[in-house]
Design an enzyme around this catalytic site. Structure first.
Site, PDB file in Angstrom:
ATOM      1  N   CYS A  53       0.950  -1.223   0.045  1.00 53.00           N
ATOM      2  CA  CYS A  53       0.007   0.108   0.039  1.00 53.00           C
ATOM      3  C   CYS A  53       0.764   1.313  -0.123  1.00 53.00           C
ATOM      4  CB  CYS A  53      -0.840  -0.072   1.329  1.00 53.00           C
ATOM      5  SG  CYS A  53      -1.580   1.606   1.706  1.00 53.00           S
TER       6      CYS A  53
ATOM      7  N   CYS B 272       0.229   3.802   2.666  1.00 51.24           N
ATOM      8  CA  CYS B 272       0.576   3.250   4.008  1.00 51.24           C
ATOM      9  C   CYS B 272       1.892   3.368   4.230  1.00 51.24           C
ATOM     10  CB  CYS B 272       0.270   1.883   4.109  1.00 51.24           C
ATOM     11  SG  CYS B 272      -1.330   1.233   4.022  1.00 51.24           S
TER      12      CYS B 272
END
Length: 105
Positions: free
Chosen positions: A31, A34
């Site tokens: 991600c 993230c």
């Protein structure tokens, strides 16, 4: 560093049992947002170390925790007080946004 990487559901339960306020970062290695949140989360954890315990949960490693807390998008930050979710912050954010969110809750 004041961020603890959770390795198992038991480890997670142990942290919840030992800390009254816990900030959780649900994330995954694939991600992009993230990854951009990692330094922000670490800075927030360092600033708030006296107030809360900061932990990271990789949803690929422990999908049961993501399911238990209804995580549908990442990054997701959850604030738990006395083991209960009191607030959730979805998506990447700046350090000042995260601090402001925490101060409101």
């Amino acid at each position: 560093m004041n961020v603890e990487e959770i390795r198992s559901e038991q480890h997670f339960n142990d942290v919840l049992a030992s800390s009254s306020d816990v900030l959780i970062d649900f994330w995954a290695s694939w991600c992009g947002p993230c990854k951009s949140m990692t330094p922000v989360f670490e800075q927030v954890a360092n600033e708030k170390v006296a107030e809360l315990k900061a932990i990271k949960v990789n949803i690929d490693d422990i999908p049961s925790l993501a399911q238990k807390y209804g995580i549908r998008s990442i990054p997701s930050l959850l604030l738990l007080k006395n083991k209960l979710v009191t607030s959730e912050h979805l998506g990447a954010a700046s350090k000042s946004d995260v601090i402001e969110w925490l101060n409101e809750h």
